[in-house]
Design a protein around this motif. Structure first.
Motif, PDB file in Angstrom:
ATOM      1  N   GLU A 134       0.927  -1.075   0.014  1.00  0.00           N
ATOM      2  CA  GLU A 134       0.091  -0.090   0.080  1.00  0.00           C
ATOM      3  C   GLU A 134       0.819   1.042  -0.056  1.00  0.00           C
ATOM      4  O   GLU A 134       0.492   2.333  -0.402  1.00  0.00           O
ATOM      5  CB  GLU A 134      -0.902  -0.118   1.334  1.00  0.00           C
ATOM      6  N   HIS A 135       2.227   1.115   0.407  1.00  0.00           N
ATOM      7  CA  HIS A 135       3.056   2.221   0.649  1.00  0.00           C
ATOM      8  C   HIS A 135       4.244   1.964   0.224  1.00  0.00           C
ATOM      9  O   HIS A 135       4.827   0.851   0.559  1.00  0.00           O
ATOM     10  CB  HIS A 135       2.683   2.765   1.886  1.00  0.00           C
ATOM     11  N   ILE A 136       5.145   2.847  -0.404  1.00  0.00           N
ATOM     12  CA  ILE A 136       6.493   2.614  -0.522  1.00  0.00           C
ATOM     13  C   ILE A 136       7.451   3.955  -0.162  1.00  0.00           C
ATOM     14  O   ILE A 136       6.987   5.051  -0.469  1.00  0.00           O
ATOM     15  CB  ILE A 136       6.871   2.394  -2.088  1.00  0.00           C
ATOM     16  N   SER A 137       8.228   3.662   0.619  1.00  0.00           N
ATOM     17  CA  SER A 137       9.395   4.769   0.972  1.00  0.00           C
ATOM     18  C   SER A 137      10.626   4.617   0.205  1.00  0.00           C
ATOM     19  O   SER A 137      11.073   3.453   0.153  1.00  0.00           O
ATOM     20  CB  SER A 137       9.464   4.841   2.398  1.00  0.00           C
ATOM     21  N   ALA A 138      11.118   5.656  -0.558  1.00  0.00           N
ATOM     22  CA  ALA A 138      12.094   5.345  -1.286  1.00  0.00           C
ATOM     23  C   ALA A 138      13.191   6.498  -0.804  1.00  0.00           C
ATOM     24  O   ALA A 138      13.096   7.653  -1.134  1.00  0.00           O
ATOM     25  CB  ALA A 138      11.809   5.717  -2.719  1.00  0.00           C
ATOM     26  N   TYR A 139      14.063   6.190   0.183  1.00  0.00           N
ATOM     27  CA  TYR A 139      15.046   7.161   0.838  1.00  0.00           C
ATOM     28  C   TYR A 139      16.100   7.254  -0.051  1.00  0.00           C
ATOM     29  O   TYR A 139      16.868   6.374  -0.427  1.00  0.00           O
ATOM     30  CB  TYR A 139      15.361   6.619   2.120  1.00  0.00           C
ATOM     31  N   ASP A 140      16.972   8.322  -0.271  1.00  0.00           N
ATOM     32  CA  ASP A 140      18.146   8.447  -0.628  1.00  0.00           C
ATOM     33  C   ASP A 140      19.278   8.087   0.312  1.00  0.00           C
ATOM     34  O   ASP A 140      19.139   8.486   1.469  1.00  0.00           O
ATOM     35  CB  ASP A 140      18.456  10.118  -0.852  1.00  0.00           C
ATOM     36  N   LEU A 141      20.184   7.243  -0.082  1.00  0.00           N
ATOM     37  CA  LEU A 141      21.487   6.940   0.705  1.00  0.00           C
ATOM     38  C   LEU A 141      22.045   8.121   1.065  1.00  0.00           C
ATOM     39  O   LEU A 141      22.355   8.977   0.509  1.00  0.00           O
ATOM     40  CB  LEU A 141      22.341   5.990  -0.110  1.00  0.00           C
ATOM     41  N   ILE A 142      22.264   8.365   2.500  1.00  0.00           N
ATOM     42  CA  ILE A 142      22.989   9.300   3.033  1.00  0.00           C
ATOM     43  C   ILE A 142      24.427   8.790   3.645  1.00  0.00           C
ATOM     44  O   ILE A 142      23.993   7.963   4.626  1.00  0.00           O
ATOM     45  CB  ILE A 142      22.323  10.262   4.102  1.00  0.00           C
ATOM     46  N   ILE A 143      25.431   9.236   3.270  1.00  0.00           N
ATOM     47  CA  ILE A 143      26.697   8.814   4.072  1.00  0.00           C
ATOM     48  C   ILE A 143      27.138   9.535   5.209  1.00  0.00           C
ATOM     49  O   ILE A 143      27.426  10.848   5.220  1.00  0.00           O
ATOM     50  CB  ILE A 143      27.906   8.751   2.794  1.00  0.00           C
ATOM     51  N   GLU A 144      26.712   8.706   6.510  1.00  0.00           N
ATOM     52  CA  GLU A 144      26.862   9.521   7.616  1.00  0.00           C
ATOM     53  C   GLU A 144      28.308   9.037   8.178  1.00  0.00           C
ATOM     54  O   GLU A 144      28.712   7.869   8.254  1.00  0.00           O
ATOM     55  CB  GLU A 144      25.792   9.057   8.812  1.00  0.00           C
ATOM     56  N   PRO A 145      28.892  10.015   9.022  1.00  0.00           N
ATOM     57  CA  PRO A 145      30.173  10.154   9.666  1.00  0.00           C
ATOM     58  C   PRO A 145      29.896   8.597  10.757  1.00  0.00           C
ATOM     59  O   PRO A 145      28.766   8.690  11.196  1.00  0.00           O
ATOM     60  CB  PRO A 145      30.472  11.275  10.695  1.00  0.00           C
ATOM     61  N   GLY A 146      31.024   8.024  11.121  1.00  0.00           N
ATOM     62  CA  GLY A 146      30.737   6.915  11.979  1.00  0.00           C
ATOM     63  C   GLY A 146      30.312   5.502  11.374  1.00  0.00           C
ATOM     64  O   GLY A 146      30.168   4.734  12.079  1.00  0.00           O
ATOM     65  N   THR A 147      29.906   5.481  10.068  1.00  0.00           N
ATOM     66  CA  THR A 147      29.494   4.272   9.571  1.00  0.00           C
ATOM     67  C   THR A 147      30.692   3.804   8.530  1.00  0.00           C
ATOM     68  O   THR A 147      31.750   4.449   8.080  1.00  0.00           O
ATOM     69  CB  THR A 147      28.353   4.523   8.518  1.00  0.00           C
ATOM     70  N   GLN A 148      30.686   2.500   8.217  1.00  0.00           N
ATOM     71  CA  GLN A 148      31.664   2.043   7.399  1.00  0.00           C
ATOM     72  C   GLN A 148      31.851   2.694   5.886  1.00  0.00           C
ATOM     73  O   GLN A 148      32.694   2.660   5.384  1.00  0.00           O
ATOM     74  CB  GLN A 148      31.281   0.369   7.170  1.00  0.00           C
ATOM     75  N   PHE A 149      30.277   2.995   5.840  1.00  0.00           N
ATOM     76  CA  PHE A 149      30.371   3.538   4.486  1.00  0.00           C
ATOM     77  C   PHE A 149      31.180   5.131   4.350  1.00  0.00           C
ATOM     78  O   PHE A 149      31.651   5.365   3.195  1.00  0.00           O
ATOM     79  CB  PHE A 149      28.755   3.708   3.921  1.00  0.00           C
ATOM     80  N   TYR A 150      31.077   5.622   5.508  1.00  0.00           N
ATOM     81  CA  TYR A 150      31.748   7.010   5.369  1.00  0.00           C
ATOM     82  C   TYR A 150      33.059   6.675   5.195  1.00  0.00           C
ATOM     83  O   TYR A 150      33.873   7.455   4.611  1.00  0.00           O
ATOM     84  CB  TYR A 150      31.640   7.402   6.838  1.00  0.00           C
ATOM     85  N   ASP A 151      33.830   5.766   6.010  1.00  0.00           N
ATOM     86  CA  ASP A 151      35.282   5.366   5.674  1.00  0.00           C
ATOM     87  C   ASP A 151      35.779   5.011   4.207  1.00  0.00           C
ATOM     88  O   ASP A 151      36.670   5.519   3.635  1.00  0.00           O
ATOM     89  CB  ASP A 151      35.869   4.242   6.513  1.00  0.00           C
ATOM     90  N   LEU A 152      34.558   4.469   3.567  1.00  0.00           N
ATOM     91  CA  LEU A 152      34.824   3.721   2.389  1.00  0.00           C
ATOM     92  C   LEU A 152      34.523   4.949   1.183  1.00  0.00           C
ATOM     93  O   LEU A 152      35.643   5.155   0.123  1.00  0.00           O
ATOM     94  CB  LEU A 152      33.703   2.609   1.888  1.00  0.00           C
ATOM     95  N   TYR A 153      33.507   5.839   1.530  1.00  0.00           N
ATOM     96  CA  TYR A 153      33.107   6.797   0.427  1.00  0.00           C
ATOM     97  C   TYR A 153      33.116   8.220   0.822  1.00  0.00           C
ATOM     98  O   TYR A 153      32.827   9.010  -0.035  1.00  0.00           O
ATOM     99  CB  TYR A 153      31.561   6.421   0.052  1.00  0.00           C
ATOM    100  N   ASN A 154      33.874   8.642   1.722  1.00  0.00           N
ATOM    101  CA  ASN A 154      34.153  10.021   2.060  1.00  0.00           C
ATOM    102  C   ASN A 154      34.773  10.831   1.092  1.00  0.00           C
ATOM    103  O   ASN A 154      34.211  11.881   0.785  1.00  0.00           O
ATOM    104  CB  ASN A 154      34.528  10.168   3.464  1.00  0.00           C
ATOM    105  N   ASP A 155      35.746  10.275   0.565  1.00  0.00           N
ATOM    106  CA  ASP A 155      36.406  11.009  -0.477  1.00  0.00           C
ATOM    107  C   ASP A 155      35.785  11.428  -1.596  1.00  0.00           C
ATOM    108  O   ASP A 155      35.677  12.396  -2.018  1.00  0.00           O
ATOM    109  CB  ASP A 155      37.642  10.193  -1.039  1.00  0.00           C
ATOM    110  N   GLU A 156      34.988  10.204  -1.962  1.00  0.00           N
ATOM    111  CA  GLU A 156      34.098  10.625  -3.459  1.00  0.00           C
ATOM    112  C   GLU A 156      32.799  11.556  -3.012  1.00  0.00           C
ATOM    113  O   GLU A 156      32.597  12.188  -3.962  1.00  0.00           O
ATOM    114  CB  GLU A 156      33.247   9.262  -3.849  1.00  0.00           C
TER     115      GLU A 156
END
Ligand code: SF4
Length: 417
Positions: free
Chosen positions: A182-204
């Motif tokens: 009945e409902h779909i939420s589509a969130y943009d990925l936000i790269i937040e400090p303190g996450t593994q993704f932050y270490d991986l993608y902060n430069d980009e």
């Protein structure tokens, strides 16, 4: 009013996640449940005269909590709060953490909406995100929810993932819409400090903010916009109406809890880090699970008070208090308490209200603040209209499509000195 209940437990941490959640021992889960119930009982007494129009159990992964413990929480909610007849009562669920009997129990206990975190229908993306489930687990969970009787299901998906292509996004959208939630939420990925993704993608991330194109992993700004348009067009073609920056629903299924938040309906949040808004006061609970447990489970806390035979006297005392005086036993001095000034409340009216596709009514602002919109924001609104970021029809002010794309920039224009 609305009620939010935070369950901070997850099987393990996803690689992009900065939510207040983690994997804790069963003993901590039990003590946390006890503390949460104490806090719920406190507010049940304090809010005895308030109708609760929506309840949202979020996390973390609420469905990771043992069903026996969850049942205790649900019993307190249904027996101690004054729930509206048509209350919207949601629980967040991650695939692989709720079996059929758990879903049946949630439904029997009064929950009437399930929000399932799929994020992607592509196995490589699920692994890259560090999710605990695969697509099959999601499909099973969805089926359990339908079989239990849920006729209001949300599915969360994510856009802007590293190396996400239009084809992969379409596969996710197609898989989800075939199930007709009945409902779909589509969130943009936000790269937040303190996450593994932050270490991986902060430069980009820095490069993207500087406007660089053709990034190695992250979609650049143009691709992000393309992914947003694909989502909007695909969902619209399947009968989903966009009603907020990231939320889409079939007719009649917009989330009332979400809308209440953007309309600044008073809400109480219980559990660590949970935020509340009441009488133009915002506060957030302590974020540390151990201090939260110690504070709420100490003798004389709300549970002891509510079990007291003099409960009626206590209720009267609470009702006679000045509204929402901060009770140091329940809301610690360390809590982030903010009494909103008139200006701050006006800013919020626009920041939050303009997230809705249908926008905000001038008359609502004027009735609430007893002044005209033009007296406060006339110049800002005219400027944003000239820039094609805002539109106005019959006293309703809303973002244009272009305004939606850069909504945060638009909101910053409503800051008052
Ligand atoms: S399931 Fe949700 S709350 Fe838990 S770690 Fe993953 S993203 Fe965070």
């Amino acid at each position: 009013m609305e009620l939010y209940i935070h369950i901070p437990f997850c099987m393990r941490k996803c690689r992009y996640c900065d939510f207040l959640s983690g994997s804790y021992e069963i003993e901590i889960r039990k003590k946390y449940t006890e503390a949460l119930i104490n806090e719920l009982l406190f507010y049940a007494t304090k809010c005895a005269d308030e109708k609760v129009d929506s309840v949202f159990i979020g996390g973390g992964t609420p469905t990771f909590l043992e069903t026996e413990l969850m049942k205790q929480i649900l019993t307190v909610v249904s027996s101690r709060f004054n729930l509206s007849d048509n209350v919207e009562y949601s629980i967040e669920c991650n695939p692989g953490t709720a079996n059929q009997s758990a879903m049946d129990m949630y439904y029997e206990m009064g929950i009437n909406r399930v929000s399932i975190g799929l994020q992607s229908a592509n196995e490589d993306e699920l692994q890259m995100l560090g999710r605990i489930h695969d697509l099959k687990a999601f499909l099973r969970t969805f089926e359990y929810a339908r079989r239990a009787g849920f006729d209001n299901i949300n599915v969360d998906i994510m856009t802007g993932l590293p190396k996400q292509t239009p084809m992969k996004l379409r596969n996710t959208l197609n898989t989800v819409t075939m199930l007709r939630p009945e409902h779909i939420s589509a969130y943009d990925l936000i790269i937040e400090p303190g996450t593994q993704f932050y270490d991986l993608y902060n430069d980009e991330l820095t490069k993207r903010q500087q406007g660089e194109k053709n990034l190695k992993s992250l979609p650049d700004e143009d691709m992000e916009l393309e992914l947003t348009r694909i989502t909007e067009n695909f969902l619209s073609s399947k009968g989903y109406i966009k009603y907020e920056v990231s939320n889409f629903a079939r007719q009649g299924f917009s989330s009332r809890h979400n809308i209440g938040y953007w309309d600044r309906v008073p809400y109480i949040g219980v559990g660590i880090g949970a935020a509340s808004l009441f009488n133009e006061t915002r506060w957030s609970n302590d974020r540390d699970i151990y201090s939260y447990i110690n504070r709420l489970n100490k003798p004389g806390s709300a549970v002891a008070l509510c079990d007291d035979p003099k409960i009626a006297t206590l209720k009267n005392r609470l009702r006679n208090e000045a509204p929402w005086e901060i009770d140091k036993d329940i809301i610690p001095e360390s809590a982030d308490i903010k009494h909103l000034s008139r200006k701050a409340a006006m800013e919020e009216f626009f920041f939050l209200g303009l997230r809705k596709v249908k926008g905000v009514r001038r008359s609502d602002f004027e009735n609430y603040f007893d002044t005209t919109v033009d007296a406060i924001y006339g110049n800002v609104i005219r400027k944003l209209q000239i820039e094609d970021l805002l539109t106005e029809k019959m006293g309703v002010i809303a973002l244009t499509e272009r305004g939606m794309d850069i909504s945060n920039l638009v909101f910053s224009e409503f800051l008052l000195d």
